[in-house]
Scaffold this motif. Structure first.
Motif, short mmCIF file in Angstrom:
data_model
loop_
_atom_site.label_atom_id
_atom_site.label_comp_id
_atom_site.label_asym_id
_atom_site.label_seq_id
_atom_site.Cartn_x
_atom_site.Cartn_y
_atom_site.Cartn_z
N ARG A 62 0.85 -1.18 0.00
CA ARG A 62 0.00 0.00 0.00
C ARG A 62 0.89 1.23 0.00
O ARG A 62 1.90 1.28 0.71
N GLN A 63 0.50 2.25 -0.79
CA GLN A 63 1.25 3.50 -0.80
C GLN A 63 0.31 4.68 -0.64
O GLN A 63 -0.62 4.86 -1.43
N ASP A 64 0.57 5.50 0.37
CA ASP A 64 -0.17 6.73 0.59
C ASP A 64 0.60 7.88 -0.03
O ASP A 64 1.83 7.81 -0.19
N PRO A 65 -0.10 8.97 -0.39
CA PRO A 65 0.58 10.11 -1.03
C PRO A 65 1.73 10.63 -0.19
O PRO A 65 1.60 10.82 1.02
N GLY A 66 2.88 10.81 -0.83
CA GLY A 66 4.04 11.34 -0.14
C GLY A 66 4.76 10.36 0.76
O GLY A 66 5.65 10.76 1.52
N ARG A 67 4.38 9.10 0.69
CA ARG A 67 5.02 8.07 1.52
C ARG A 67 5.56 6.94 0.66
O ARG A 67 5.19 6.78 -0.50
N GLY A 68 6.43 6.13 1.26
CA GLY A 68 6.91 4.96 0.56
C GLY A 68 5.91 3.82 0.68
O GLY A 68 5.04 3.82 1.54
N PRO A 69 6.00 2.82 -0.21
CA PRO A 69 5.11 1.66 -0.12
C PRO A 69 5.30 0.91 1.20
O PRO A 69 6.40 0.84 1.73
N VAL A 70 4.19 0.34 1.67
CA VAL A 70 4.21 -0.45 2.91
C VAL A 70 3.69 -1.84 2.61
O VAL A 70 2.63 -2.00 1.99
N PHE A 71 4.43 -2.85 3.03
CA PHE A 71 4.06 -4.25 2.78
C PHE A 71 2.75 -4.61 3.48
O PHE A 71 2.54 -4.25 4.64
N LEU A 72 1.89 -5.34 2.72
CA LEU A 72 0.62 -5.80 3.28
C LEU A 72 0.57 -7.32 3.40
O LEU A 72 0.34 -7.86 4.48
N LEU A 73 0.73 -7.98 2.26
CA LEU A 73 0.53 -9.43 2.24
C LEU A 73 1.47 -10.07 1.22
O LEU A 73 1.81 -9.47 0.20
N LEU A 74 1.83 -11.31 1.51
CA LEU A 74 2.61 -12.13 0.60
C LEU A 74 1.90 -13.46 0.42
O LEU A 74 1.38 -14.02 1.39
N ILE A 75 1.85 -13.93 -0.82
CA ILE A 75 1.25 -15.23 -1.09
C ILE A 75 2.22 -16.04 -1.95
O ILE A 75 2.80 -15.52 -2.90
N ARG A 76 2.40 -17.31 -1.58
CA ARG A 76 3.34 -18.17 -2.29
C ARG A 76 2.63 -18.92 -3.42
O ARG A 76 1.41 -19.05 -3.42
N GLU A 77 3.42 -19.45 -4.32
CA GLU A 77 2.86 -20.09 -5.52
C GLU A 77 2.02 -21.32 -5.19
O GLU A 77 1.13 -21.69 -5.96
N ASN A 78 2.27 -21.95 -4.06
CA ASN A 78 1.51 -23.15 -3.69
C ASN A 78 0.30 -22.81 -2.79
O ASN A 78 -0.37 -23.71 -2.30
N GLU A 79 0.05 -21.51 -2.61
CA GLU A 79 -1.10 -21.07 -1.82
C GLU A 79 -2.14 -20.47 -2.75
O GLU A 79 -1.82 -19.67 -3.61
N LYS A 80 -3.37 -20.85 -2.57
CA LYS A 80 -4.45 -20.30 -3.41
C LYS A 80 -4.99 -19.01 -2.83
O LYS A 80 -5.46 -18.13 -3.57
N GLU A 81 -4.95 -18.91 -1.51
CA GLU A 81 -5.59 -17.77 -0.85
C GLU A 81 -4.85 -17.45 0.45
O GLU A 81 -4.34 -18.35 1.13
#
Lengths: 117, 112
Positions: free
Chosen positions: B37-56
């Protein structure tokens, strides 16, 4: 714990002038990145460091851009001379490490916004 | 060449509704995919990571799906709030453990 610290936050310069940006990553993060972000675009990698070694600088315009990370901690990105097209946000990020099967999550600083007149 | 495509137009939704953002990619075989997620004037912030063997993957009101056959990830925000208004970036690691490549991002506006 302090996050990734960048300075200056804003810089306005005349074209052909030099400019430098500084980044202090999160303590213990061996990998440091410089990204360029133009308005309405996603970040684009300029250079990646593993400790003090630049392991990926293929996207860095080496005729005018240079970077260093002398002691494997903080880093400086320099542009000399700056051109109008260099106006953008320069983002620094760090992560614990790269390689292997581990996921690489980046922590970004707030960025340095450059305006070249 | 490798490409990451996100909805180019801003997404406007009403508070309380579910926002769905799309990330499509070509010429990648990623081990995992990330959303920031990136807000105006800020750097991106990590939210979620999903691996190739995960559907959800879920985290509070956030849900990410990953379809490696379709080469697509969907990012859902349920019960959206005005505070969710930001730009959301999809990111891929082409080689596993190296620098991330980012999409252009999708701007989300949640109105009361």
């Amino acid at each position: 714990e302090a996050g990734v610290v960048q300075s200056p936050r804003y810089k306005i310069i005349e074209k052909k002038q030099p400019v430098a940006f500084w980044c202090n990553p999160i303590s213990g993060h061996n990998t440091l990145y410089w990204y360029l972000q133009n308005l309405g675009q996603g970040p684009e990698l300029l250079i990646r460091y593993e400790n003090e070694e630049a392991v990926d600088d293929s996207q860095l315009p080496k005729d005018r851009f240079s970077a260093e990370r002398l002691k494997g901690v903080d880093s400086t990105l320099k542009i000399q001379p700056a051109e109008l097209g260099d106006s953008a946000v320069y983002l620094c990020a760090s992560s614990l490490g790269a390689g292997g099967s581990g996921a690489n999550v980046l922590t970004f600083g707030a960025g340095s916004r450059l305006t070249v007149l | 060449s490798q490409k990451i495509e996100q909805n180019s137009e801003a997404l406007n939704i009403q508070e309380g509704k579910t926002a769905t953002l799309t990330c499509n990619y070509t010429n990648y075989s990623p081990a995992y995919l990330q959303w920031y997620r990136q807000d105006p004037g800020r750097g991106p912030v990590f939210l979620l990571l999903i691996r190739e063997n995960e559907k959800e993957k879920r985290k509070e009101r956030l849900k990410v799906t990953f379809d490696t056959t379709l080469k697509q990830s969907l990012f859902h925000i349920t019960a959206s709030q005005p505070a969710d208004s930001a730009t959301y970036l999809c990111a891929l690691d082409p080689f596993g453990g190296y620098a991330l490549n980012f999409g252009k991002g999708t701007s989300l506006l949640v109105t009361p």
